[in-house]
Write an enzyme that holds these catalytic residues in place. Sequence first.
Site, PDB file in Angstrom:
ATOM      1  CG  HIS A  86      -0.294   0.124   2.665  1.00  0.00           C
ATOM      2  ND1 HIS A  86      -0.433  -0.655   3.496  1.00  0.00           N
ATOM      3  CD2 HIS A  86       0.018   1.229   3.152  1.00  0.00           C
ATOM      4  CE1 HIS A  86       0.162  -0.461   4.637  1.00  0.00           C
ATOM      5  NE2 HIS A  86       0.344   0.841   4.234  1.00  0.00           N
ATOM      6  CG  ASP A 223       0.542  -4.303   2.898  1.00  0.00           C
ATOM      7  OD1 ASP A 223       0.977  -3.646   1.947  1.00  0.00           O
ATOM      8  OD2 ASP A 223      -0.260  -3.628   3.489  1.00  0.00           O
ATOM      9  CB  SER A 643       2.836   1.779   6.246  1.00  0.00           C
ATOM     10  OG  SER A 643       1.320   1.562   6.769  1.00  0.00           O
TER      11      SER A 643
END
Length: 707
Positions: A86, A223, A643
Amino acid sequence: MKKKTSILFAGMMALSTLQANADEGMWTLYNLPDAVYNQMKEYGFNLPYDGLYSGDNAIMKSVINFSGYCSGVVVSPDGLVFTNHHCGFEAIRSHSTVEHDYMLNGFYAKSFEEELPNEDTFVSFMVEQKDITEELRKKGLYDLPIDKQSAFIDSVENVMSKDIKAQDSTLRLEIKPYYEGNKFYATTYRDFNDVRLVFTVPKSMGKYGGETDNWMWPRQTCDYSVFRIYADPKTNGPAAYSKDNVPYHPKHWSKVSLDGYKEGDFAMTVGYPGSTSRYLSSYGIKERRDAQNAPRAQVRGVKQDIMQRHMRADEAVRIKYDSKFAQSSNYWKNSIGMNKCIDSIGIIRQKQEFEQRIKAYQDSTGYLKGKLDFDKMKELYAKRIGTYYVYTNWAETFRNTSEFNTRAARILNGMEVKGPKDKPAKQYVVFDDNSKEWDEALDKDVMAALMKNYREHVDAKHLPAFYATVDKDFGGDYAKYVDYLYDKSILMKSGKKIFFNKKGYKNDPGVQYAMDIKDIFDQLKEQITAVSKDIEQQERYLCDAKIRMEMDLPHYSDANFTMRLSYGQVKNLNVGGKPAGYYTTAESIVEKMKTGDKFVDYYAEPIMHELMGAKDFGKYADKTTGKMQLCFLTNNDITGGNSGSPMFDGNGNLLGLAFDGNWDSLSSDIHFDRVLARCIGVDIRYMLYLMDKWGHADRLLKELGVK
C-alpha cells in the site's frame, strides 16, 4: 494501515517500576536511554548499543523514509528496497493501464532495464540527529510568543541547512519540535530521487482482505512491494533520474532471515511513525473524538459509497481511483475505530484522573504555577470545538475531493503564475490536461452529494454563498449546479490560459465558487487561530509538568515522522475472550479464498489458490510448526507512517514488514494500551515464497542471498 501506555498513563495505571515503563513507545535512536536498551537486552536483543545508531553496520543505516509517508528497508548490496504494497500503491497504479494492469496482475522486472522509474517517489536516509534545544534557547526562542516561534525556527533551519549543504550538497536538514515543543532536534538526511519499481504481487494478495480486514486480526495480507534505489555512476550518490544511473551500493543493508519466531521472542520495529498525541489533554481528546473523527468518518462514508459504485462499474475508473479510495477509507475506518476505543476504554475519564494528579503535584511543588491552568485550558477548548467541527466538515467536503475542488483551491492558493513579471495584466495560470487521472462522472456525483451533506451537518451561517445560487437558479438541485460548473467554468478548460486581470475573471462561476468556499475557510481559520496559540502553550506546559513529575522514568516524544524504534515481543492476542494466535497460516487464507465469489475482498486468482494450498512449502515453512506462516503479531508500537517499517529479530535480521495495527490499537495515537494493542507484520518467508513461486524472481532471490 497507513497511519498513526505511552508513559503518559504511567502513574494512572500504577506502573511503579522502570521495567513496566521502558518497553513501550517510539524512541529516538541517537539518545536511546540506557534503561530502554537494558530492557531490550532482557527481552533478547543481542546487538551492542552502537549497533542501533552509530556503528558501521548500525541498523539505522538501512532504514529509509519512503516518499514522505511510509517507511522501508534496504535489503541488498544493489539498493533493493522492501516497503508495503500500500506504500507503493500509487507508483504501481501510475504505471497501470487497462491493457497492462500491474495493480491487478502484479509486476516483475526481469532485468535492471525493465525496472520502472517513478516521478514522485524518493527515499531518505537519516545521517545524523542531535538535540539543539539549548542552542535555540540561547538564541532567544523561548523569549518569543508561541505564535512567533515557528518563523524563528524556520530562519535557524535555513541557516543550518546552508551550512550543511556547503559541506555536502547531497544533504538536507530539518528542525522539528519534540515533547510538545519543549525540545527541538535537528536531523540531517540524504535523499535519493531515482527509485524504480522492481516487483509487486497482484492486488488480490498485496491488499488481501481489503477494507473488510483492515485494522483486524487475523490477517493474511501479503503487503509488500519491491523498489530499487539508483545513483550517480561516478559518485554512488543521489542523482536525478537518468538512464545512465546505476543501482545504489549501500555500505550496510539488512539481511532477510528464514529462521522465523516463536511467542515471546524479541521483536523490534524501526521506521518513521507519522503522528501521535499521547501528551494531549482530556479536552484535546474530546475535541479529536467529536470535532475531527466523527465528522471525518461521516463525510468519507458518503464519498466512498459513490466511489465504490463507479469503480465497480468500470475497470478504467477503478485504476484511476484505487489509490485515492485506499487513502480515504483507511482513515475513515481509523476514525471510527479510534472513537470506539476512546469510549470503550474510558480514555477521557482516565486522562482527567491523571490530570488531577498533575494538578496535585503542581499545587504541592509550585511547578509552572501561574502558567499551567486547567480551567483556562477547558475554557479555550470550549471556544474552539464547535468551529473545529465545522472546519472538519468543510475540509472533508471541499478540499481535494473532486478535480473541480482541487482546481478551485489551486486557483486561489499558490498555483504557479506564468507570464512576464513586469506586466501583471499578462500573467496567467493554466491547468495541464490530466484527464487520465480522474473521471468526470464520479467526480460530479461526489461533489454534488458532499455539497448536500455539508448543508445537512453545519449551521446555515457556515454555508458558502453559492448555496443561495443553487437554491435560486437550480431549484436546490446540486447535480445540475455541478454540471453547470463543469460545463461553463474556465477552471475545467485544460490548457487554457486564465488571466487574473482579464475583464470578467471573477464572474466566472468556478472562480466565484472558489472564492465562496475560501470565504468560509478564512472565517473558520480566524476563529480557530484566535485560541489555538494559547491551547498550544497550555499543552506544552502540560507535557512539561508530566515529565517533571515522572523525572525518574524514561520518556519518549510523540511521533513526528522522524525515525523511531519500538521494541517488544512476539505476542498472542485474545479476540472475543479467546486466543486468536500470534500468526496465521496458509490454511487460513485458503479458507477465506473459498468465499471470494461472495466477498470481493477475499477473492484471489486460481494460481494463488494453488500456491497457498500447496502440500509442501519447502524452506519457507516454519521449522518448528511446519506451517507456512503468513502474518504475525508483536506488541510493538505502531501508527501511520510506520507502514513498511522493518521488523527485526534479536540479532538484527529481518523478520518481516509492519503494515497494520489491530482494532484495539486504534486509540494508540492518543493512548497506547500494552495489553490490547498489537503490531501486525507480514512474514518475510511469505514474501519470499510469492517472489519465488509466483514471480519466479530468481535474480532477486539470489541478490537477497536466498538459495
